[in-house]
Design a protein around this motif. Structure first.
Motif, PDB file in Angstrom:
ATOM      1  N   SER A 186      96.278  57.553  32.378  1.00  0.00           N
ATOM      2  CA  SER A 186      96.289  57.458  33.835  1.00  0.00           C
ATOM      3  C   SER A 186      97.726  57.384  34.329  1.00  0.00           C
ATOM      4  O   SER A 186      98.649  57.085  33.574  1.00  0.00           O
ATOM      5  N   TYR A 204      88.723  53.108  25.336  1.00  0.00           N
ATOM      6  CA  TYR A 204      87.378  53.167  25.912  1.00  0.00           C
ATOM      7  C   TYR A 204      86.372  53.554  24.828  1.00  0.00           C
ATOM      8  O   TYR A 204      86.717  54.173  23.810  1.00  0.00           O
ATOM      9  N   GLU A 260      85.278  51.680  35.890  1.00  0.00           N
ATOM     10  CA  GLU A 260      86.149  52.828  35.690  1.00  0.00           C
ATOM     11  C   GLU A 260      85.367  54.108  35.438  1.00  0.00           C
ATOM     12  O   GLU A 260      85.767  55.175  35.886  1.00  0.00           O
ATOM     13  N   SER A 266      81.367  54.784  38.325  1.00  0.00           N
ATOM     14  CA  SER A 266      81.111  53.575  39.102  1.00  0.00           C
ATOM     15  C   SER A 266      80.132  53.857  40.231  1.00  0.00           C
ATOM     16  O   SER A 266      80.297  54.803  41.009  1.00  0.00           O
ATOM     17  N   PHE A 305      86.115  59.273  36.020  1.00  0.00           N
ATOM     18  CA  PHE A 305      86.825  58.004  35.893  1.00  0.00           C
ATOM     19  C   PHE A 305      87.668  57.717  37.134  1.00  0.00           C
ATOM     20  O   PHE A 305      88.240  58.623  37.743  1.00  0.00           O
ATOM     21  N   SER A 306      87.752  56.436  37.475  1.00  0.00           N
ATOM     22  CA  SER A 306      88.627  55.951  38.542  1.00  0.00           C
ATOM     23  C   SER A 306      89.303  54.676  38.058  1.00  0.00           C
ATOM     24  O   SER A 306      88.738  53.926  37.262  1.00  0.00           O
ATOM     25  N   VAL A 307      90.505  54.423  38.533  1.00  0.00           N
ATOM     26  CA  VAL A 307      91.200  53.179  38.195  1.00  0.00           C
ATOM     27  C   VAL A 307      90.535  52.056  38.988  1.00  0.00           C
ATOM     28  O   VAL A 307      90.550  52.052  40.219  1.00  0.00           O
ATOM     29  N   SER A 308      89.930  51.113  38.288  1.00  0.00           N
ATOM     30  CA  SER A 308      89.111  50.092  38.947  1.00  0.00           C
ATOM     31  C   SER A 308      89.961  48.941  39.482  1.00  0.00           C
ATOM     32  O   SER A 308      91.104  48.747  39.080  1.00  0.00           O
TER      33      SER A 308
END
Length: 767
Positions: free
Chosen positions: A588, A566, A678, A681, A637-640
Motif C-alpha cells: 500500500s 494477510y 481491509e 469491507s 482492499f482498502s486501508v482500514s
C-alpha cells in the motif's frame, strides 16, 4: 501537591492589578507590550529523541499533550488522545473495553490475536507494551502523552513501523504531596483517584503512589440472555476498573538516579455486546432500538488483569554524557466472552483466553555537545504470548445431527528481539544540521498452534458457565510447531535548516520493520510470513510567529508499506499445491499532510487546530486462482481505520475572578469516512463530528479545582468496530437485502459504537 494550572496570561493580569493598587488610570504602553510579549505560547518539552528538547527543535512529527491540557479537556483514557493528533486512530477493539486498535498514517494492526505484532508501539515510561489487550490505559498521574508519527527504531526500544504513543508519568518533586479527585457523571459514573508522594529521606529517597477506582453503568443493556446461563449482569458498555501504582525514587548523589515502578490494573467491566445491523434469520433477535443494546448466549463477565514492574538507573557521569538502564517485566491475563452473532442462541460464540508475559532490557548512552547530540543503545525483548479460543457453532452442529460443533484454536508465539541502535545529530553550521541513525534488529519466533473440530460445545475451562466440566486431555491436534528468524538494518537520515531562531525546516527518510510471524489460526504446518517494511519520507516546517504567540507545525509525508501480511490462497511446493495461509501479499501507499497550529490571540484566549489529510490505497494484493495463476485483487482492499481527513478545532478562554480562574474550553473533532475492514469491507462509517465542552475552575490558592465536561454534545452515533459474517450477492454486493447467511448459519453483521453524550463533574483538592 499544588495545581499544575499555569499560564503566562497571568502577567497581563498582574499589570492590571498593579495599576489598580496604585490608582493609575492606565498602564504604560511599554508595560502593556511587555505583558503581551510574555503571554506567548508556552514551551513544550518532549523526549521524542530520547533527550529532553523543545518541541520546536525536534525534526520529527510529534504531538505532545500535557497534564494541564488533559485535565482541562476531561481526557480520561488513552483513546481520547486521537482527537489532538492528525491522521491518528486510537479506538477500543470490537467486543472489549480495554483492547486497543491503533493506526497512524494508515499503518497499524487490526487483529489482536497472539502472534501478530502491533504497527503502533505503546510505551509507559519507555517500557514497551507488547500486546493490545489492556493497552487502553486510564490516565493516572500522567505528565504528558506524546504521539510520534512515522517509523520508530533508531531511538526507541522496539521497532515499530507506524509510530509510537508515549505515556509519561510524573517524576517526583521531593515535597510531601497528596491529592484526591472525584468524578460523578451520567450513567452513574463514579470515579475516585488519589495520588501522593512522601520524602523518606530529604533530597534523596521518595515514595509515590496512585490509586483509581473507575465505575460506570452501561450505555445499554443485554435485552435477552440465554436463560441457561442463570443470573447474569445485563449492563452493556459499562466500566469497572481498579488501578494502582507505586513508585520509589532514590538519588544518592546529584548525578545518580534510580527509579522503581510497580503497577497493577484489574478491569472487570462486562464483555461488550455488539449491535445487530440485521435481524437474525435463526431466532427472534430483531435490530435493537439502541446501538448500545444487544443479545447474548455467553456469560457477560469479562476480566483483564495487568501487572508489571520496572527499574531505571541513570548516571550522569559527566556534564555532557549519561548512561541509562531500563528493565521491565510485565504480565497480562484476559479471559473474555465475545458473542459474534449477538443472539440468545449459540450460533457463533467465542469465549477466549489471552495470556502474555514480557521482559525487556535496554542500555542507552547519551552525549550532548556544543554542536551534536548522540544516542546509542542496545535492546533485548523476550516475550511469550499465548491464548485459546473456541468458535462455538452449536446451532450448525445440531443441524448436522451432532450435540454441538466447536473449532478450538490454541497455542503460543514466543519471541525474542535483539537490537543495537544509534543516532547522531550534528550541526554543520549555525543554520544547517544533519541526522543519521541506524538500527540492526534480529528477531526469532517459535510458534505452536493447536487447531481442530470438536463435535460438541466446548469452553476453554471448567466452570466457564455454571456446571460445565471440560473433558480432560488435549481435544485437538498440534498442526504447527516451528521456528524462524529474521534480521534487518533500518536507517534514518535527515537534514535540518534553522532559517531563523523561530523557524526550522527539515526533511527525513526512515525505514520501519515489523517482525515476521506465524499464523496463529493455522490449520496446517504452514511457513511463517516474512516481515513487513515501510519506507517513509517527510518534509516539514516548525515555526513561531508574533513573539511566539502563533505556532505552525506542518509536515508532508509519503510512505510505501510493503510485504503486508494477510491470509490468502498461496502456492506451496508447486504452483498447483494451493493452501490458504498467512503470507506477504499486500503493498500500500500513502501521501498526506499534517498541520498543527496554535494561536494565543490574547493573554486569555487561545485557539488550536490539528488537521490531517491522507490519500492511501493498496497498490497490489496477490492471490492465486484454482490453476495456480497469480492475480491482483487490490480492488477489493482498502486501508482500514484511516479517514481521508481528520480535523480538530479547539478554543480556550480564561476568565480571571476574585474566587479563581475559570477556563472555558470547547472543541469540534471531525473524522471523514473510513472502512472497518481491509478486505471486502461491508461496514463503512460516514464522516461525523463531535462537539465537546468544558468549564474548569482553579482556586486562587491552587488547592481546589473543578471541571464540568460535556462530551459528544450532539449525541452522534459512530462505528469503531464490527464483525461481518454474511455472504453478499456477487451481482450486487452492496445490496443488504440480498445478503445470505455466513459462518454459523446466520446473517451476522455487527457494529460497535463510540461513547454517546456524557456529562461529568470532577472536583479535586491538592494538599
Amino acid at each position: 501537591m499544588k495545581s499544575t494550572y499555569s499560564n503566562s496570561r497571568k502577567t497581563l493580569c498582574a499589570v492590571a492589578v498593579s495599576a489598580a493598587i496604585f490608582g493609575t488610570a492606565s498602564v504604560s504602553a511599554q508595560e502593556e507590550q511587555e505583558a503581551l510579549d510574555s503571554a506567548g505560547l508556552e514551551r513544550i518539552e518532549v523526549t521524542a529523541r530520547k533527550t529532553v528538547e523543545n518541541l520546536q527543535e525536534v525534526p520529527v512529527a510529534v504531538t505532545s499533550i500535557g497534564e494541564e491540557e488533559l485535565l482541562v479537556n476531561g481526557i480520561e483514557v488513552l483513546t481520547e488522545v486521537q482527537q489532538f493528533s492528525p491522521n491518528t486512530t486510537l479506538q477500543r477493539s470490537r467486543g472489549t473495553n480495554s483492547t486497543i486498535t491503533a493506526f497512524i498514517r494508515g499503518v497499524g494492526q487490526q487483529d489482536p490475536l497472539w502472534g501478530y505484532e502491533p504497527g503502533v508501539g505503546i510505551y509507559v515510561d519507555d517500557v514497551y507494551i507488547a500486546r493490545p489487550q489492556g493497552a487502553v490505559l486510564d490516565l493516572l498521574d500522567v505528565e504528558r502523552i506524546e504521539v510520534l508519527r512515522g517509523p520508530q527504531g533508531t531511538l526507541y526500544g522496539k521497532n515499530t513501523i507506524g509510530g509510537a504513543i508515549k505515556y509519561v508519568t510524573k517524576e517526583m518533586s521531593g515535597d510531601a504531596e497528596f491529592g484526591v479527585q472525584g468524578t460523578v457523571g451520567t450513567d452513574n459514573q463514579m470515579d475516585f483517584k488519589v495520588t501522593g508522594q512522601l520524602p523518606v529521606i530529604d533530597d534523596m529517597l521518595y515514595v509515590g503512589f496512585g490509586f483509581a477506582s473507575l465505575q460506570r453503568d452501561g450505555f445499554g443493556e443485554f435485552l435477552e440472555i440465554d436463560p441457561q446461563l442463570g443470573d447474569q449482569d445485563n449492563e452493556n458498555y459499562n466500566k469497572d476498573v481498579m488501578a494502582g501504582r507505586v513508585t520509589v525514587e532514590f538519588r544518592p548523589i546529584d548525578d545518580l538516579f534510580f527509579r522503581f515502578n510497580y503497577d497493577k490494573t484489574e478491569d472487570e467491566s462486562n464483555s461488550k455486546g455488539g449491535y445487530r445491523l440485521l435481524p437474525s434469520i435463526l431466532t427472534e433477535a430483531p435490530v435493537p432500538d439502541s446501538v448500545y443494546d444487544s443479545y447474548t448466549s455467553l456469560p457477560t463477565w469479562n476480566k483483564v488483569e495487568l501487572e508489571g514492574y520496572s527499574f531505571t538507573a541513570n548516571w550522569d557521569f559527566s556534564d555532557n554524557s549519561s548512561i541509562k538502564y531500563t528493565f521491565a517485566d510485565r504480565e497480562s491475563y484476559s479471559p473474555t466472552n465475545i458473542d459474534f452473532d449477538n443472539t440468545p442462541l449459540r450460533i457463533f460464540d467465542v469465549p477466549a483466553i489471552y495470556d502474555d508475559e514480557q521482559t525487556t532490557h535496554e542500555l542507552q548512552f547519551n552525549n550532548v555537545g556544543d554542536n551534536h547530540k548522540f544516542v546509542a543503545g542496545v535492546y533485548y525483548y523476550d516475550a511469550q504470548s499465548c491464548g485459546q479460543f473456541e468458535a462455538i457453532l452449536e446451532v450448525l452442529g445440531n443441524a448436522l445431527g451432532a450435540p454441538g460443533l466447536t473449532r478450538e484454536v490454541s497455542g503460543c508465539s514466543n519471541g525474542t528481539s535483539q537490537a543495537a541502535y544509534a543516532q547522531l545529530s550534528y550541526d554543520l553550521t549555525d543554520s544547517w544540521s544533519i541526522t543519521a541513525g541506524g538500527r540492526y534488529t534480529k528477531d526469532e519466533k517459535e510458534a505452536i498452534v493447536n487447531n481442530g473440530l470438536i463435535f460438541a460445545t466446548v469452553y476453554p475451562e471448567s466452570g466457564w458457565i455454571d456446571g460445565y466440566v471440560r473433558p480432560e486431555g488435549d481435544l485437538v491436534p498440534t498442526v504447527l510447531d516451528d521456528s524462524d528468524d529474521w534480521s534487518k538494518f533500518t536507517p534514518r537520515l535527515g537534514v535540518e535548516f534553522q532559517a531563523t531562531n523561530d523557524m526550522m525546516f527539515f526533511a527525513s527518510f526512515a525505514q520501519g520493520f515489523k517482525s515476521g510471524t506465524f499464523n496463529p489460526r493455522a490449520t496446517t504446518a504452514e511457513p511463517a510470513a516474512d516481515p513487513e517494511n515501510v519506507d517513509s519520507y517527510e518534509v516539514g516546517m516548525k515555526a513561531e510567529w508574533l513573539n511566539n504567540a502563533l505556532r505552525t507545525n506542518v509536515t508532508l509525508f509519503s510512505l510505501d508499506h510493503e510485504d503486508r501480511q494477510y491470509i490468502s490462497v498461496l502456492p506451496g511446493e508447486s504452483s498447483t499445491d494451493l493452501n490458504q495461509r498467512l503470507g506477504n501479499i499486500g503493498s500500500s501507499e500513502a501521501q498526506g499532510v499534517e498541520a498543527e497550529i496554535s494561536w494565543q490571540t490574547t493573554a486569555n484566549l487561545r485557539f488550536d487546530v490539528a488537521l490531517g489529510y491522507i490519500d492511501s490505497d493498496f497498490s497490489e494484493v496477490i492471490d492465486f486462482d484454482e490453476n495456480g495463476n497469480p492475480f491482483d485483487k487490490s480492488d477489493r482492499f482498502s486501508v482500514s481505520n484511516t479517514p481521508e481527513y481528520t480535523f480538530n478545532f479547539a478554543a480556550n478562554y480564561t476568565l480571571e475572578t476574585g474566587i479563581g480562574d475559570f477556563i472555558f474550553n470547547g472543541n469540534y473533532y471531525y473524522r471523514d469516512d473510513y472502512v472497518l475492514f481491509e478486505e471486502d469491507s461491508l461496514l463503512t462509517q460516514e464522516g461525523y463530528g463531535l462537539v465537546n465542552l468544558s468549564v474548569n475552575w482553579y482556586s486562587n490558592s491552587g488547592d481546589w479545582y473543578a471541571g464540568l465536561h460535556v462530551k459528544n454534545l450532539t449525541d452522534e452515533e459512530y462505528l469503531i468496530g464490527g464483525y461481518q459474517f454474511v455472504t453478499p450477492d456477487p451481482s450486487d454486493p452492496t445490496n443488504i437485502d440480498l445478503y445470505t447467511a455466513g459462518l454459523g448459519g446466520d446473517n451476522t453483521l455487527i457494529g460497535y459504537y463510540g461513547d454517546p453524550q456524557t456529562i461529568s463533574l470532577t472536583v479535586g483538592y491538592n494538599f
